[in-house]
Design an enzyme around this catalytic site. Structure first.
Site, PDB file in Angstrom:
ATOM      1  CG  ASN A   8      -0.280   0.312   1.817  1.00 25.96           C
ATOM      2  OD1 ASN A   8      -0.376  -0.871   1.522  1.00 25.96           O
ATOM      3  ND2 ASN A   8      -1.310   1.022   2.227  1.00 25.96           N
ATOM      4  CG  HIS A  11      -1.824  -3.421  -3.549  1.00 23.03           C
ATOM      5  ND1 HIS A  11      -3.113  -3.894  -3.680  1.00 23.03           N
ATOM      6  CD2 HIS A  11      -1.935  -2.099  -3.303  1.00 23.03           C
ATOM      7  CE1 HIS A  11      -3.954  -2.893  -3.536  1.00 23.03           C
ATOM      8  NE2 HIS A  11      -3.264  -1.782  -3.302  1.00 23.03           N
ATOM      9  CG  HIS A  44      -6.874  -0.554   4.635  1.00 28.98           C
ATOM     10  ND1 HIS A  44      -7.484   0.105   3.584  1.00 28.98           N
ATOM     11  CD2 HIS A  44      -7.837  -0.661   5.595  1.00 28.98           C
ATOM     12  CE1 HIS A  44      -8.738   0.369   3.895  1.00 28.98           C
ATOM     13  NE2 HIS A  44      -8.984  -0.082   5.097  1.00 28.98           N
ATOM     14  NE  ARG A  46      -9.816  -1.896   1.159  1.00 29.69           N
ATOM     15  CZ  ARG A  46     -10.764  -1.006   0.850  1.00 29.69           C
ATOM     16  NH1 ARG A  46     -12.026  -1.265   1.085  1.00 29.69           N
ATOM     17  NH2 ARG A  46     -10.449   0.129   0.283  1.00 29.69           N
ATOM     18  NE  ARG A  50     -11.215  -4.991  -1.059  1.00 32.71           N
ATOM     19  CZ  ARG A  50     -11.807  -3.936  -1.600  1.00 32.71           C
ATOM     20  NH1 ARG A  50     -11.131  -3.146  -2.401  1.00 32.71           N
ATOM     21  NH2 ARG A  50     -13.068  -3.666  -1.369  1.00 32.71           N
ATOM     22  CD  GLU A  71      -3.940   2.905   5.228  1.00 30.48           C
ATOM     23  OE1 GLU A  71      -3.030   3.600   4.779  1.00 30.48           O
ATOM     24  OE2 GLU A  71      -4.760   2.306   4.506  1.00 30.48           O
ATOM     25  CB  THR A 102      -9.112   4.412   0.501  1.00 29.94           C
ATOM     26  OG1 THR A 102      -8.669   3.175   1.047  1.00 29.94           O
ATOM     27  CG2 THR A 102      -9.836   5.207   1.554  1.00 29.94           C
ATOM     28  CD  GLU A 152      -1.920   8.943   4.723  1.00 29.50           C
ATOM     29  OE1 GLU A 152      -1.594   8.445   5.818  1.00 29.50           O
ATOM     30  OE2 GLU A 152      -1.851   8.325   3.657  1.00 29.50           O
ATOM     31  CG  HIS A 193      -5.179   6.995  -2.562  1.00 25.80           C
ATOM     32  ND1 HIS A 193      -5.465   6.933  -3.897  1.00 25.80           N
ATOM     33  CD2 HIS A 193      -5.776   5.925  -1.997  1.00 25.80           C
ATOM     34  CE1 HIS A 193      -6.222   5.879  -4.118  1.00 25.80           C
ATOM     35  NE2 HIS A 193      -6.415   5.244  -2.979  1.00 25.80           N
TER      36      HIS A 193
END
Ligand code: PXP
Length: 239
Positions: A8, A11, A44, A46, A50, A71, A102, A152, A193
Site C-alpha cells: 500500500n 503514504h 485508497h 479517499r 488526502r 480501496e 480506517t 480482508e 492494517h
C-alpha cells in the site's frame, strides 16, 4: 504456502501532499514495489483525497503490470470511478471523514442493498471484490451472502496488542477461527492494517491467509532502509 504481498503506497502520497509538491511520486513507488517482488499494489482513493488522487489512479493503472488493488468506500462517486478505471482488484472499506485511518471493518448491515448492488456491478465489470471486515464469524457469513469474492480481515486490534507488548492470544485465535471459516465458505481471505515485521510474522502461522496488504509501517521503514529493502524483508517473512 506462499502468501501474496500487496504494498500500500498511500503514504508516499501523504508525504507529497504535506507540501503540495509533485514528489515523492506514488507512481514511482508503485513501480519500485513491482520491481522488488510485490504481488499487487494497493491505493485508497479517499473521499477527501488526502493521499492518492484520480490522476495517481490513472497513471498507476496505466503503467503497472502487477494487479492494482483499489480501496474505495461504498458510495456512488467511488462506484463510478471504479467502474471506469476497472482495476483487477477492489476492496470496499468503511470511511469516516474525521478518522486518521480506517478504524474498523465495514458495517455489512448498513445500506445492504446498495452494497450488494455495488459488489455485483463491480464483479460484472471484471474486478475481484473484497470486503474489509472485522474478524467476526457473523461478518464472514454476511460477506458470503453479499456475493463477495474475498474478505480482508482488519488486523488493527491484533497489531496494537503486539506493539504494546500485551497478550494477543485471544485475538489471534479469533482471527484463526475466522480465517478457517472464510476458507470453508469458499472466500479468499486476506489480512491488513497496522502490520509490521513482527505482527506479519505471527500471522503467517495461520493457515489460509492468501494476501497481506501492508502500507504505513512499510513506508515508514523505507525511510531507514529504503523501499526495496523493506519490501524484500516482508517478502521473506511471507515465504
Ligand atoms: N488494508 C486495508 C483494507 C486498508 O484500508 C489499509 C489502510 O488503512 C491497509 C490494508 C493497510 O494498513 P496499514 O497502512 O496500516 O499497513
Amino acid at each position: 504456502m506462499k502468501i501474496r504481498l500487496g504494498v500500500n503506497i498511500d503514504h508516499v502520497a501523504t508525504v507529497r501532499n504535506a507540501r503540495g509538491e509533485t514528489y515523492p511520486s506514488p507512481l514511482r513507488a508503485a513501480l519500485l514495489a513491482q520491481k522488488n517482488g510485490a504481488d499487487s499494489v494497493t491505493i485508497h482513493l479517499r473521499e477527501d483525497r488526502r493521499h492518492i488522487n484520480e490522476f495517481d489512479l490513472k497513471q498507476i493503472k496505466k503503467k503497472l503490470k502487477i494487479p492494482l488493488n483499489l480501496e474505495i468506500a461504498a458510495t456512488n462517486e467511488m462506484l463510478k470511478i471504479a467502474l471506469k478505471s476497472r482495476p483487477p482488484f477492489i476492496c470496499i472499506v468503511p470511511e469516516k471523514r474525521k478518522e486518521i485511518t480506517t478504524e474498523g471493518g465495514l458495517n455489512l448491515d448498513y445500506k445492504k442493498n446498495f452494497l450488494e448492488n455495488l459488489i455485483n456491478k463491480l464483479k460484472k465489470n471484471k474486478s475481484r471484490v473484497s470486503l474489509f471486515i472485522e474478524p467476526s464469524l457473523k461478518d464472514i457469513k454476511k460477506a458470503k451472502k453479499l456475493n463477495a469474492d474475498c474478505v480482508e480481515i482488519h488486523t488493527g486490534k491484533f497489531c496494537n496488542l503486539i506493539n504494546e507488548n500485551k497478550n494477543y492470544r485471544k485475538e489471534l485465535i479469533r482471527i484463526k477461527n475466522v480465517v478457517k471459516f472464510g476458507n470453508e465458505l469458499g472466500l479468499e481471505v486476506h489480512a491488513g492494517h497496522g502490520l509490521t515485521y513482527t505482527s506479519a510474522k505471527v500471522l503467517t502461522k495461520i493457515d489460509g491467509i492468501k494476501e497481506f496488504n501492508i502500507g504505513h509501517f512499510l513506508v515508514g521503514e523505507s525511510i531507514f532502509v529504503g523501499m526495496s529493502s523493506a519490501i524484500r524483508s516482508f517478502k521473506k517473512i511471507l515465504k
